[in-house]
Write a protein that holds these residues in place. Structure first.
Motif, PDB file in Angstrom:
ATOM      1  N   GLY A  26       0.811  -1.214   0.000  1.00 46.30           N
ATOM      2  CA  GLY A  26       0.000   0.000   0.000  1.00 46.30           C
ATOM      3  C   GLY A  26       0.843   1.262   0.000  1.00 46.30           C
ATOM      4  N   ARG A  27       2.010   1.190   0.618  1.00 46.83           N
ATOM      5  CA  ARG A  27       2.918   2.343   0.636  1.00 46.83           C
ATOM      6  C   ARG A  27       3.359   2.700  -0.769  1.00 46.83           C
ATOM      7  NH1 ARG A  27       5.944   2.650   5.325  1.00 46.83           N
ATOM      8  NH2 ARG A  27       6.972   4.448   4.344  1.00 46.83           N
ATOM      9  N   ALA A  72      -5.164   2.664  -5.771  1.00 47.38           N
ATOM     10  CA  ALA A  72      -4.717   1.484  -6.512  1.00 47.38           C
ATOM     11  C   ALA A  72      -4.974   0.205  -5.710  1.00 47.38           C
ATOM     12  CB  ALA A  72      -3.234   1.588  -6.859  1.00 47.38           C
ATOM     13  N   MET A  73      -4.808   0.270  -4.393  1.00 46.32           N
ATOM     14  CA  MET A  73      -5.100  -0.901  -3.561  1.00 46.32           C
ATOM     15  C   MET A  73      -6.588  -1.237  -3.628  1.00 46.32           C
ATOM     16  SD  MET A  73      -2.380  -2.216  -2.304  1.00 46.32           S
ATOM     17  CE  MET A  73      -3.088  -3.270  -1.034  1.00 46.32           C
ATOM     18  N   ARG A  74      -7.431  -0.217  -3.721  1.00 43.99           N
ATOM     19  CA  ARG A  74      -8.864  -0.464  -3.840  1.00 43.99           C
ATOM     20  C   ARG A  74      -9.169  -1.197  -5.150  1.00 43.99           C
ATOM     21  NH1 ARG A  74     -10.565   4.496  -3.111  1.00 43.99           N
ATOM     22  NH2 ARG A  74     -10.598   4.233  -0.860  1.00 43.99           N
ATOM     23  N   VAL A  75      -8.491  -0.814  -6.230  1.00 43.61           N
ATOM     24  CA  VAL A  75      -8.672  -1.515  -7.502  1.00 43.61           C
ATOM     25  C   VAL A  75      -8.224  -2.974  -7.374  1.00 43.61           C
ATOM     26  CG1 VAL A  75      -7.930  -1.626  -9.911  1.00 43.61           C
ATOM     27  CG2 VAL A  75      -8.470   0.586  -8.878  1.00 43.61           C
ATOM     28  N   HIS A  76      -7.090  -3.196  -6.717  1.00 43.57           N
ATOM     29  CA  HIS A  76      -6.618  -4.560  -6.483  1.00 43.57           C
ATOM     30  C   HIS A  76      -7.682  -5.384  -5.757  1.00 43.57           C
ATOM     31  CE1 HIS A  76      -2.640  -3.298  -7.733  1.00 43.57           C
ATOM     32  NE2 HIS A  76      -2.137  -4.480  -7.449  1.00 43.57           N
ATOM     33  N   LYS A 106      -9.667  -8.721  -7.061  1.00 45.33           N
ATOM     34  CA  LYS A 106      -9.631  -9.953  -6.269  1.00 45.33           C
ATOM     35  C   LYS A 106     -11.047 -10.406  -5.950  1.00 45.33           C
ATOM     36  CE  LYS A 106      -8.018 -13.092  -3.289  1.00 45.33           C
ATOM     37  NZ  LYS A 106      -7.457 -14.374  -3.727  1.00 45.33           N
ATOM     38  N   GLY A 107     -11.897  -9.481  -5.545  1.00 42.84           N
ATOM     39  CA  GLY A 107     -13.268  -9.830  -5.206  1.00 42.84           C
ATOM     40  C   GLY A 107     -14.062 -10.344  -6.394  1.00 42.84           C
ATOM     41  N   LYS A 143      -1.962 -13.139   0.556  1.00 37.96           N
ATOM     42  CA  LYS A 143      -0.856 -12.785  -0.319  1.00 37.96           C
ATOM     43  C   LYS A 143      -1.239 -11.571  -1.157  1.00 37.96           C
ATOM     44  CE  LYS A 143       0.426 -16.618   1.410  1.00 37.96           C
ATOM     45  NZ  LYS A 143       0.319 -17.897   0.719  1.00 37.96           N
ATOM     46  N   VAL A 144      -0.259 -10.796  -1.538  1.00 38.84           N
ATOM     47  CA  VAL A 144      -0.414  -9.584  -2.338  1.00 38.84           C
ATOM     48  C   VAL A 144      -1.293  -8.585  -1.600  1.00 38.84           C
ATOM     49  CG1 VAL A 144      -0.897  -8.598  -4.618  1.00 38.84           C
ATOM     50  CG2 VAL A 144      -0.104 -10.949  -4.442  1.00 38.84           C
ATOM     51  N   CYS A 145      -2.595  -8.528  -1.902  1.00 33.66           N
ATOM     52  CA  CYS A 145      -3.447  -7.529  -1.252  1.00 33.66           C
ATOM     53  C   CYS A 145      -4.432  -8.175  -0.272  1.00 33.66           C
ATOM     54  CB  CYS A 145      -4.209  -6.723  -2.294  1.00 33.66           C
ATOM     55  SG  CYS A 145      -5.329  -7.706  -3.313  1.00 33.66           S
TER      56      CYS A 145
END
Length: 456
Positions: free
Chosen positions: A426-427, A433-437, A441-442, A454-456
């Motif tokens: 996230g940093r 961008a994390m929200r898009v990830h 995923k969802g 893992k990852v996000c």
């Protein structure tokens, strides 16, 4: 033990595919990232075909049980580490090269085949599979795909994803999709191939890959140079990359050279601050011109020794020194291996920052890596029996990540995020961008069963 889950798996899989032996499960709990957390799996499934993978994911989805895909276990970020109560899904028995098409310049392979086996199959047809992570002799293609692995030749020929034409992927619900194809160019729809490559098994399980092959390049000419300062070596790298395109450009610092020389004496200069290894595989007059240009760059940056050789055996010996960097440092003690990348222009600053972190944290750091694309592997070495040394090592590891981000770089160039770097993602990317990830995923894995954590 979840006996109902085991009964359901036994009903859809061959009996030899299910493993519950405690010692075998222990051996499949984690990858090579020694300090990354791992859980206790319920069962190991050794899949032999796509239908096995589909069956596992259908049962797992119905039961909402996590599934951790696994290749050879050579990863360095905890990407294949088990979670408590999960199914570890091994792809290593799906290990066939299904096709090599010399006229189409492609190969079709299963995920359990080793990188070395793909290279050998291509070589039999006079061709070459370019991606070459340092673990090429023992890492699986599935793992290479999952992390979008790089390697020594990626400075000219690209990373694993650049050699992928298409994939077969089993999704979380057991459905199968094919992405890409066998054509060199293909822009039909979203680039799902690129989405799955590098996703670390969090969006689907890759069960087949169509790979791009190349004609075998001409015999390479190898250049070596030593420098009295790390900053000088860094300046040589940026100058070389501004003037030419080597097929390989690698750097090792003094600590790494000393470790390699202690592990396997090769005649390295252990007093030099840095050792630079470069290659040109252009052949003919162009290859000569490239090597001469690299030599001038090194001399202008203050190199104390510069030489080059067209002898293949000598070149391979020098390349051995670079490939031994990490195992040699492992012989010095416990290790925390970083995998950061920075813009080419900032390589000298990264090297200086790592040197300062090592002094400030009072730890040994051996730095080596793919200097030609700014991807370096500062490796913190410490005494595993000393809790204070471990604390300093972990602090230095985090400091190096912070330094890379401050220089406009990345926390991982080729090893993946896994669990080891997940707190820093996230940093680098930022909340949007994390929200898009998380949305991706969802959408792909609504129950969150694929390689969770893992990852996000």
């Amino acid at each position: 033990m979840n006996t109902a889950l085991l009964r359901e798996l036994a009903a859809v899989l061959p009996s030899e595919a299910l493993i519950t032996d405690a010692d075998v499960l222990e051996a499949h709990r984690r990858d090579q990232a020694e300090w990354a957390p791992s859980g206790q799996p319920l069962v190991l499934v050794r899949a032999t075909c796509t239908d096995d993978v589909r069956a596992v994911l259908r049962v797992a989805s119905a039961r909402k049980v996590p599934v951790v895909p696994r290749g050879a276990g050579s990863g360095l970020s905890g990407g294949a580490n088990a979670t408590d109560g999960c199914i570890v899904l091994s792809l290593m028995r799906m290990n066939r090269v299904l096709e090599v098409d010399p006229r189409g310049l492609l190969a079709v392979v299963q995920p359990g085949v080793l990188n070395a086996e793909v290279k050998a199959a291509a070589a039999e047809k006079g061709l070459w599979y370019a991606p070459d992570p340092a673990s090429w002799e023992f890492s699986s293609l599935g793992g290479n795909l999952a992390t979008n692995a790089g390697g020594l030749c990626c400075v000219k020929y690209g990373v694993t994803g650049d050699a992928v034409l298409g994939l077969e992927v089993v999704l979380a619900d057991g459905s199968v999709v094919r992405t890409g194809g066998r054509t060199v160019k293909n822009v039909a729809g979203y680039d799902l191939t690129r989405l799955f490559v590098g996703s670390e098994g969090t969006l689907g399980v890759i069960t087949e890959a169509t790979l791009k092959l190349r004609p075998k390049p001409p015999r390479a000419t190898t250049l070596v140079a030593t420098f009295p300062t790390l900053s000088g070596a860094g300046l040589a790298v940026t100058d070389i990359m501004a003037r030419t395109r080597p097929s390989l450009l690698e750097l090792m610092d003094r600590a790494t050279c000393r470790a390699v020389e202690a592990y396997k004496p090769l005649g390295l200069d252990v007093e030099a601050a840095a050792f630079l290894l470069a290659r040109s595989d252009a052949g003919g007059d162009q290859g000569v011109a490239e090597i001469e240009a690299m030599a001038r760059c090194c001399e202008a940056a203050g190199a104390t020794f510069v030489t080059h050789s067209e002898d293949e055996a000598e070149g391979e010996l020098l390349l051995t020194a670079r490939r031994l960097a990490f195992p040699a440092l492992e012989r010095q003690g416990a290790t925390l291996l970083d995998d950061v990348g920075v813009p080419l222009s900032r390589i000298p600053e990264l090297l200086a920052a790592v040197e300062g972190i090592a002094a400030r944290r009072e730890v040994l750091v051996g730095t080596f890596g793919h200097a030609g694309d700014g991807n370096m592997h500062p490796t913190v070495v410490f005494d595993r029996k000393d809790p204070a040394a471990l604390a300093r090592a972990r602090a230095a590891f985090d400091d190096i990540l912070e330094a890379a981000l401050a220089l406009g770089g990345t926390i991982t160039g080729e090893h993946g995020v896994g669990v080891l770097k997940q707190p820093f993602l996230g940093r680098q990317l930022g909340e949007e961008a994390m929200r898009v990830h998380r949305r991706l995923k969802g959408a792909m894995d609504p129950l969150g069963i694929l390689n969770p954590g893992k990852v996000c």
